[in-house]
Design an enzyme around this catalytic site. Structure first.
Site, mmCIF file in Angstrom:
data_model
loop_
_atom_site.group_PDB
_atom_site.id
_atom_site.type_symbol
_atom_site.label_atom_id
_atom_site.label_comp_id
_atom_site.label_asym_id
_atom_site.label_seq_id
_atom_site.Cartn_x
_atom_site.Cartn_y
_atom_site.Cartn_z
ATOM 1 N N HIS A 226 5.478 -3.225 8.558
ATOM 2 C CA HIS A 226 4.824 -2.784 7.334
ATOM 3 C C HIS A 226 3.445 -2.177 7.598
ATOM 4 O O HIS A 226 2.725 -1.814 6.662
ATOM 5 C CB HIS A 226 4.703 -3.996 6.401
ATOM 6 C CG HIS A 226 4.480 -3.667 4.972
ATOM 7 N ND1 HIS A 226 3.411 -4.158 4.249
ATOM 8 C CD2 HIS A 226 5.171 -2.895 4.094
ATOM 9 C CE1 HIS A 226 3.461 -3.723 3.007
ATOM 10 N NE2 HIS A 226 4.507 -2.950 2.881
ATOM 11 N N LYS A 228 0.318 0.289 8.628
ATOM 12 C CA LYS A 228 -0.035 1.690 8.376
ATOM 13 C C LYS A 228 -1.259 2.003 9.225
ATOM 14 O O LYS A 228 -2.395 1.759 8.821
ATOM 15 C CB LYS A 228 -0.334 1.921 6.893
ATOM 16 C CG LYS A 228 0.833 1.554 5.945
ATOM 17 C CD LYS A 228 0.413 0.443 5.024
ATOM 18 C CE LYS A 228 1.420 0.132 3.951
ATOM 19 N NZ LYS A 228 2.710 -0.331 4.377
ATOM 20 N N ASP A 233 -7.193 10.802 18.857
ATOM 21 C CA ASP A 233 -8.052 11.010 20.033
ATOM 22 C C ASP A 233 -8.843 9.762 20.429
ATOM 23 O O ASP A 233 -9.832 9.855 21.172
ATOM 24 C CB ASP A 233 -9.032 12.171 19.805
ATOM 25 C CG ASP A 233 -8.329 13.521 19.774
ATOM 26 O OD1 ASP A 233 -7.191 13.605 20.274
ATOM 27 O OD2 ASP A 233 -8.912 14.489 19.250
ATOM 28 N N HIS A 401 -1.454 -0.915 -6.065
ATOM 29 C CA HIS A 401 -0.825 -1.153 -4.768
ATOM 30 C C HIS A 401 -1.835 -1.570 -3.702
ATOM 31 O O HIS A 401 -1.473 -1.790 -2.547
ATOM 32 C CB HIS A 401 -0.089 0.117 -4.320
ATOM 33 C CG HIS A 401 0.868 -0.082 -3.196
ATOM 34 N ND1 HIS A 401 0.590 0.296 -1.895
ATOM 35 C CD2 HIS A 401 2.105 -0.621 -3.159
ATOM 36 C CE1 HIS A 401 1.621 0.002 -1.117
ATOM 37 N NE2 HIS A 401 2.553 -0.559 -1.862
ATOM 38 N N LYS A 403 -4.263 -3.709 -1.353
ATOM 39 C CA LYS A 403 -4.106 -5.034 -0.737
ATOM 40 C C LYS A 403 -5.473 -5.430 -0.182
ATOM 41 O O LYS A 403 -5.765 -5.197 0.995
ATOM 42 C CB LYS A 403 -3.056 -4.972 0.365
ATOM 43 C CG LYS A 403 -1.710 -4.389 -0.114
ATOM 44 C CD LYS A 403 -1.128 -3.491 0.951
ATOM 45 C CE LYS A 403 0.030 -2.641 0.511
ATOM 46 N NZ LYS A 403 1.006 -3.190 -0.331
ATOM 47 N N ASP A 408 -17.244 -13.776 -1.437
ATOM 48 C CA ASP A 408 -18.701 -13.878 -1.574
ATOM 49 C C ASP A 408 -19.352 -12.495 -1.489
ATOM 50 O O ASP A 408 -18.857 -11.557 -2.101
ATOM 51 C CB ASP A 408 -19.260 -14.863 -0.549
ATOM 52 C CG ASP A 408 -18.784 -16.301 -0.813
ATOM 53 O OD1 ASP A 408 -18.363 -16.576 -1.944
ATOM 54 O OD2 ASP A 408 -18.827 -17.127 0.109
#
Length: 483
Positions: A226, A228, A233, A401, A403, A408
């Protein structure tokens, strides 16, 4: 003669019956033995044993697809790991000297203990809260690549943005840039092979993670990559919640808009993204990646970063453990954005304990997500949260969507991990841990802006929702561990 034939047929069929019955029973008992030997959570083990005994045929199929464990399986050999770690940029880091307080140091320590996550100071971070800006930036960086490009996504669609990125990768590959692509086979299963074949024919090394082929590899279906991650470079990296698809820009056919969070980073921490990609690349049976990554950033925001990865092969549920430590250490606020809220028992209790300790706990989920089942499952946890004083916000503008978690005033995290069982236990995930008051403040400001697009759940009204809706939520909740 007729009697003899009838007797033979009778005993023959009887022996076949008993032989089949014994073999069937041995199979069930063997699987039960495997479940017990894995020493999982007792409730999960009991659930699997109950299903196997009461519905043996269905139970066997479900266990083959969703029940097996690959915990403690090595992602990379010790020899190859040593070869990777010869590059000082991967593991040297910059120490923990610039961390502001004990809580930050404790979080950095547990992340390093779990999977060797190195702390890097002196990074530059750019936040994206919408797909349009993220892809504009990434396209620009991809076009300027000179040496190599590493791309890893759960979903790589053959749509407008997907085609644009594929064309850039092909053009760069033809100009001598080394391009490697990992896409998840299930996440992109509806994308025609021709799309990836065209990239391959142009010289791009493109491979699916855990290809699912029937029957021998059907068991791989439950373990998805999952993550991404993009590395360009060795100097520029991207990580967050957005896949490559048009809906992350315009909301697609189901939503008027799509709210997500992604990060562009430069500086020494890019080496951590490179290391994660290199391990996954080698895990798929590909040659070890030796290109160097990391280095000083140009602007020097002095942002402290750490990458935590997790997956079904991990000894611990790495991301869940970090989340648990972060939530337990909070003294002021805990802000969470997630498309699906299916917490483990320990995380739910930690959130409740924090709220009961008068920590400001706020959880934002979509009022309508891209999965009706997961929306109902998420809603089943709301009542327990409200009882403890946790504030729940339902995002109404489109699909939420993102996440993210804000703790704090000086710690936050952005990545691919949903706040649910699947992300914590079955998926290969990656999250960036951010030790910065400035980034924390910017994310908190965005959270406040998102609240204006939400309706807050009020206990009195929530408890009055229809009985049928409550029943649907309760039934779907039973499937939470495998959703």
């Amino acid at each position: 003669m007729i009697l003899s034939a009838m007797t033979y047929e009778f005993f023959g069929s009887t022996w076949m019956y008993w032989g089949f019955t014994i073999a069937y029973a041995v199979t069930i008992l063997s699987i039960v033995g495997v479940v017990l030997s894995e020493n999982r959570n007792p409730l999960k083990s009991l659930a699997w044993i109950t299903v196997l005994i009461l519905f043996p045929a269905v139970g066997i199929v479900l266990y083959v697809f969703f029940g097996r464990s690959i915990k403690n399986q090595r992602m990379i050999s010790r020899r190859n790991k040593r070869r990777l770690l010869k590059d000082d940029n991967y593991i040297k880091g910059t120490g923990n000297l610039k961390l502001e307080n004990a809580n930050q140091r404790n979080l950095a320590t547990i992340a390093r203990s779990l999977n060797g996550s190195v702390y890097f100071s002196d990074n530059d971070v750019e936040l994206f809260f919408a797909g349009k800006e993220k892809f504009e930036s990434m396209v620009k960086d991809l076009k300027s690549a000179e040496n190599y490009i590493h791309i890893q996504y759960y979903i790589f669609e053959n749509d407008k943005i997907g085609s644009q990125i594929a064309e850039i990768l092909i053009e760069r590959a033809r100009r001598g840039v080394k391009v490697r692509v990992i896409y998840d086979h299930i996440g992109s299963i509806h994308v025609k092979n021709r799309f990836f074949k065209e990239m391959s024919e142009a010289g791009i090394e493109v491979y699916p993670f855990f290809r699912v082929a029937f029957p021998p590899f059907a068991t791989r279906m439950n373990w998805r990559n999952h993550r991404k991650i993009v590395v360009i470079d060795g100097k520029t990296g991207y990580i967050g919640g957005m896949n490559i698809a048009d809906r992350y820009i315009d909301g697609g056919a189901k939503f008027s808009s799509w709210r997500d969070t992604h990060v562009r980073l430069t500086g020494p921490a890019v080496a951590a993204l490179q290391y994660s990609f290199a391990v996954d690349w080698n895990f798929m049976g590909q040659p070890l990646i030796t290109e160097s990554a990391g280095g000083k950033s140009e602007c020097n925001q002095n942002v402290g970063l750490q990458l935590i990865t997790s997956g079904p092969t991990s000894q611990w549920s790495n991301v869940a453990m970090v989340f648990l430590r972060a939530i337990s250490s909070a003294t002021k606020r805990i802000y969470i954005q997630t498309p699906y809220f299916l917490p483990t028992e320990s995380l739910l209790k930690a959130l409740q304990a924090a709220a009961l300790s008068h920590v400001d706990v706020r959880i934002m989920i979509p009022k309508r997500s891209d999965s009706v089942v997961l929306t109902n499952a998420s809603f089943s946890y709301i009542s327990e949260c409200l009882k403890a004083g946790i504030k729940i916000y339902l995002y109404e503008k489109g699909m939420m969507h993102a996440k993210t978690m804000i703790i704090d005033d000086n710690w936050s995290t952005i990545g691919s991990t949903n706040f649910d069982f699947r992300s914590f236990e079955h998926n290969f995930e990656a999250n960036l841990l951010i030790y910065s008051s400035e980034i924390n403040s910017r994310m908190a400001t965005q959270f406040s802006e998102d609240m204006t697009e939400c309706s807050r759940v009020r206990p009195a009204l929530w408890h009055k929702r229809p009985i049928i809706q409550k029943a649907k939520e309760s039934i779907v909740r039973l499937l939470s561990p495998i959703l």
